[in-house]
Motif scaffolding. Structure first.
Motif, PDB file in Angstrom:
ATOM      1  N   GLN A  60       0.830  -1.196   0.000  1.00 14.26           N
ATOM      2  CA  GLN A  60       0.000   0.000   0.000  1.00 14.26           C
ATOM      3  C   GLN A  60       0.874   1.260   0.000  1.00 14.26           C
ATOM      4  OE1 GLN A  60      -3.728  -0.479  -0.015  1.00 14.26           O
ATOM      5  NE2 GLN A  60      -2.571  -2.221  -0.794  1.00 14.26           N
ATOM      6  N   LYS A  61       0.558   2.178  -0.900  1.00 15.69           N
ATOM      7  CA  LYS A  61       1.399   3.354  -1.085  1.00 15.69           C
ATOM      8  C   LYS A  61       0.856   4.640  -0.483  1.00 15.69           C
ATOM      9  CE  LYS A  61       3.666   2.263  -5.450  1.00 15.69           C
ATOM     10  NZ  LYS A  61       3.332   2.310  -6.885  1.00 15.69           N
ATOM     11  N   ARG A  62      -0.475   4.826  -0.602  1.00 11.92           N
ATOM     12  CA  ARG A  62      -1.019   6.129  -0.202  1.00 11.92           C
ATOM     13  C   ARG A  62      -2.494   6.013   0.160  1.00 11.92           C
ATOM     14  NH1 ARG A  62      -3.868   8.516  -4.329  1.00 11.92           N
ATOM     15  NH2 ARG A  62      -4.034   7.202  -6.151  1.00 11.92           N
ATOM     16  N   PRO A  63      -2.984   6.956   0.950  1.00 10.59           N
ATOM     17  CA  PRO A  63      -4.411   6.985   1.253  1.00 10.59           C
ATOM     18  C   PRO A  63      -5.152   7.774   0.169  1.00 10.59           C
ATOM     19  CG  PRO A  63      -3.228   8.554   2.628  1.00 10.59           C
ATOM     20  CD  PRO A  63      -2.242   8.003   1.647  1.00 10.59           C
ATOM     21  N   TYR A  64      -6.433   7.483  -0.019  1.00  9.11           N
ATOM     22  CA  TYR A  64      -7.234   8.291  -0.936  1.00  9.11           C
ATOM     23  C   TYR A  64      -8.662   8.407  -0.441  1.00  9.11           C
ATOM     24  CZ  TYR A  64      -9.371   4.029  -2.921  1.00  9.11           C
ATOM     25  OH  TYR A  64     -10.069   2.853  -3.107  1.00  9.11           O
ATOM     26  N   GLU A  65      -9.330   9.475  -0.878  1.00  9.21           N
ATOM     27  CA  GLU A  65     -10.708   9.708  -0.488  1.00  9.21           C
ATOM     28  C   GLU A  65     -11.616   9.000  -1.475  1.00  9.21           C
ATOM     29  OE1 GLU A  65     -11.683  13.836  -0.144  1.00  9.21           O
ATOM     30  OE2 GLU A  65     -13.768  13.435   0.392  1.00  9.21           O
ATOM     31  N   CYS A  66     -12.606   8.258  -0.965  1.00  9.85           N
ATOM     32  CA  CYS A  66     -13.503   7.480  -1.814  1.00  9.85           C
ATOM     33  C   CYS A  66     -14.824   8.221  -2.016  1.00  9.85           C
ATOM     34  CB  CYS A  66     -13.748   6.122  -1.171  1.00  9.85           C
ATOM     35  SG  CYS A  66     -14.914   5.088  -2.044  1.00  9.85           S
ATOM     36  N   SER A  67     -15.233   8.374  -3.283  1.00 11.40           N
ATOM     37  CA  SER A  67     -16.463   9.107  -3.583  1.00 11.40           C
ATOM     38  C   SER A  67     -17.703   8.271  -3.294  1.00 11.40           C
ATOM     39  CB  SER A  67     -16.461   9.562  -5.044  1.00 11.40           C
ATOM     40  OG  SER A  67     -16.455   8.434  -5.898  1.00 11.40           O
ATOM     41  N   ALA A  68     -17.557   6.958  -3.217  1.00 16.02           N
ATOM     42  CA  ALA A  68     -18.709   6.074  -2.999  1.00 16.02           C
ATOM     43  C   ALA A  68     -19.151   6.037  -1.539  1.00 16.02           C
ATOM     44  CB  ALA A  68     -18.385   4.674  -3.482  1.00 16.02           C
ATOM     45  N   CYS A  69     -18.201   5.995  -0.625  1.00 17.53           N
ATOM     46  CA  CYS A  69     -18.574   5.852   0.784  1.00 17.53           C
ATOM     47  C   CYS A  69     -18.207   7.081   1.609  1.00 17.53           C
ATOM     48  CB  CYS A  69     -17.919   4.606   1.378  1.00 17.53           C
ATOM     49  SG  CYS A  69     -16.132   4.695   1.478  1.00 17.53           S
ATOM     50  N   LYS A  70     -17.602   8.075   0.967  1.00 19.62           N
ATOM     51  CA  LYS A  70     -17.190   9.307   1.638  1.00 19.62           C
ATOM     52  C   LYS A  70     -16.167   9.040   2.752  1.00 19.62           C
ATOM     53  CE  LYS A  70     -20.312  11.477  -0.799  1.00 19.62           C
ATOM     54  NZ  LYS A  70     -19.891  12.102  -2.047  1.00 19.62           N
ATOM     55  N   GLY A  71     -15.539   7.878   2.665  1.00 13.92           N
ATOM     56  CA  GLY A  71     -14.498   7.545   3.632  1.00 13.92           C
ATOM     57  C   GLY A  71     -13.148   7.507   2.945  1.00 13.92           C
ATOM     58  N   TYR A  72     -12.202   6.858   3.574  1.00 16.90           N
ATOM     59  CA  TYR A  72     -10.852   6.770   3.019  1.00 16.90           C
ATOM     60  C   TYR A  72     -10.390   5.332   2.955  1.00 16.90           C
ATOM     61  CZ  TYR A  72     -10.604  11.811   3.501  1.00 16.90           C
ATOM     62  OH  TYR A  72     -10.838  13.150   3.372  1.00 16.90           O
ATOM     63  N   HIS A  73      -9.594   5.014   1.918  1.00 18.95           N
ATOM     64  CA  HIS A  73      -8.979   3.704   1.802  1.00 18.95           C
ATOM     65  C   HIS A  73      -7.499   3.913   1.503  1.00 18.95           C
ATOM     66  CE1 HIS A  73     -13.053   2.166   1.409  1.00 18.95           C
ATOM     67  NE2 HIS A  73     -13.253   2.891   0.318  1.00 18.95           N
ATOM     68  N   THR A  74      -6.746   2.818   1.528  1.00 15.17           N
ATOM     69  CA  THR A  74      -5.357   2.915   1.085  1.00 15.17           C
ATOM     70  C   THR A  74      -5.243   2.146  -0.210  1.00 15.17           C
ATOM     71  OG1 THR A  74      -4.723   0.960   2.360  1.00 15.17           O
ATOM     72  CG2 THR A  74      -4.432   3.105   3.423  1.00 15.17           C
ATOM     73  N   THR A  75      -4.258   2.495  -1.041  1.00 17.70           N
ATOM     74  CA  THR A  75      -4.083   1.841  -2.326  1.00 17.70           C
ATOM     75  C   THR A  75      -2.617   1.715  -2.692  1.00 17.70           C
ATOM     76  OG1 THR A  75      -4.700   1.890  -4.666  1.00 17.70           O
ATOM     77  CG2 THR A  75      -4.272   4.014  -3.633  1.00 17.70           C
ATOM     78  N   SER A  76      -2.332   0.763  -3.591  1.00 19.83           N
ATOM     79  CA  SER A  76      -0.979   0.608  -4.109  1.00 19.83           C
ATOM     80  C   SER A  76      -0.869   1.286  -5.474  1.00 19.83           C
ATOM     81  CB  SER A  76      -0.642  -0.881  -4.235  1.00 19.83           C
ATOM     82  OG  SER A  76      -1.595  -1.527  -5.053  1.00 19.83           O
ATOM     83  N   GLN A  77      -2.002   1.828  -5.946  1.00 17.00           N
ATOM     84  CA  GLN A  77      -2.055   2.457  -7.273  1.00 17.00           C
ATOM     85  C   GLN A  77      -1.653   3.932  -7.240  1.00 17.00           C
ATOM     86  OE1 GLN A  77      -3.375   0.647 -10.278  1.00 17.00           O
ATOM     87  NE2 GLN A  77      -2.735  -0.934  -8.825  1.00 17.00           N
ATOM     88  N   GLU A  78      -1.146   4.397  -8.389  1.00 12.08           N
ATOM     89  CA  GLU A  78      -0.781   5.806  -8.508  1.00 12.08           C
ATOM     90  C   GLU A  78      -2.032   6.673  -8.650  1.00 12.08           C
ATOM     91  OE1 GLU A  78       2.214   6.815  -8.154  1.00 12.08           O
ATOM     92  OE2 GLU A  78       3.207   4.862  -8.293  1.00 12.08           O
ATOM     93  N   LEU A  79      -1.875   7.964  -8.457  1.00 10.86           N
ATOM     94  CA  LEU A  79      -2.970   8.921  -8.592  1.00 10.86           C
ATOM     95  C   LEU A  79      -3.568   8.843  -9.996  1.00 10.86           C
ATOM     96  CD1 LEU A  79      -4.346  11.374  -7.073  1.00 10.86           C
ATOM     97  CD2 LEU A  79      -2.810  12.814  -8.378  1.00 10.86           C
ATOM     98  N   GLY A  80      -4.902   8.814 -10.076  1.00 11.53           N
ATOM     99  CA  GLY A  80      -5.569   8.772 -11.366  1.00 11.53           C
ATOM    100  C   GLY A  80      -5.879   7.357 -11.843  1.00 11.53           C
ATOM    101  N   ARG A  81      -5.399   6.333 -11.110  1.00 12.88           N
ATOM    102  CA  ARG A  81      -5.632   4.951 -11.522  1.00 12.88           C
ATOM    103  C   ARG A  81      -6.605   4.235 -10.598  1.00 12.88           C
ATOM    104  NH1 ARG A  81      -0.402   2.066 -13.762  1.00 12.88           N
ATOM    105  NH2 ARG A  81      -2.086   0.747 -14.444  1.00 12.88           N
ATOM    106  N   VAL A  82      -7.162   4.977  -9.642  1.00 17.82           N
ATOM    107  CA  VAL A  82      -8.076   4.357  -8.686  1.00 17.82           C
ATOM    108  C   VAL A  82      -9.506   4.759  -8.991  1.00 17.82           C
ATOM    109  CG1 VAL A  82      -8.654   4.094  -6.245  1.00 17.82           C
ATOM    110  CG2 VAL A  82      -6.275   4.405  -6.929  1.00 17.82           C
TER     111      VAL A  82
END
Ligand code: ZN
Length: 101
Positions: A60-82
């Protein structure tokens, strides 16, 4: 424990356990601070695992804000690929509008 304290605790736990509809397999964090905190622990685990076994499954590389649940997840993907990532656009200023005209 007082009645009010119990009520508060139950509500907090319920909210925290809420799952995301688009990525139900992902852990959901209530805010960016919690996601960052989790990422910090992931990275420490990764370091320990790598030192012990030579490789790691914690990617996992970074946290991101999720538009579906209004919460946050972590991802291994770069910005723009999630999928469902909220990307906050920089607000345009009058100077930007003049420059682009
Ligand atoms: Zn989500």
């Amino acid at each position: 424990m007082s009645k009010n304290a119990k009520k508060f605790q139950k509500r907090q736990a319920g909210k925290h356990n809420q799952r995301c509809s688009v990525t139900p397999d992902k852990v959901r964090y209530r805010d960016l601070e919690q996601a960052k905190d989790a990422l910090f622990h992931f990275k420490r685990n990764a370091k320990e695992q790598k030192a012990a076994t030579g490789s790691t499954t914690y990617n996992q590389k970074r946290p991101y804000e999720c538009s579906a649940c209004k919460g946050y997840h972590t991802t291994s993907q770069e910005l723009g690929r999630v999928k469902n990532e909220v990307v906050r656009e920089k607000e345009l200023t009058i100077a930007d509008l003049i420059l682009s005209a």
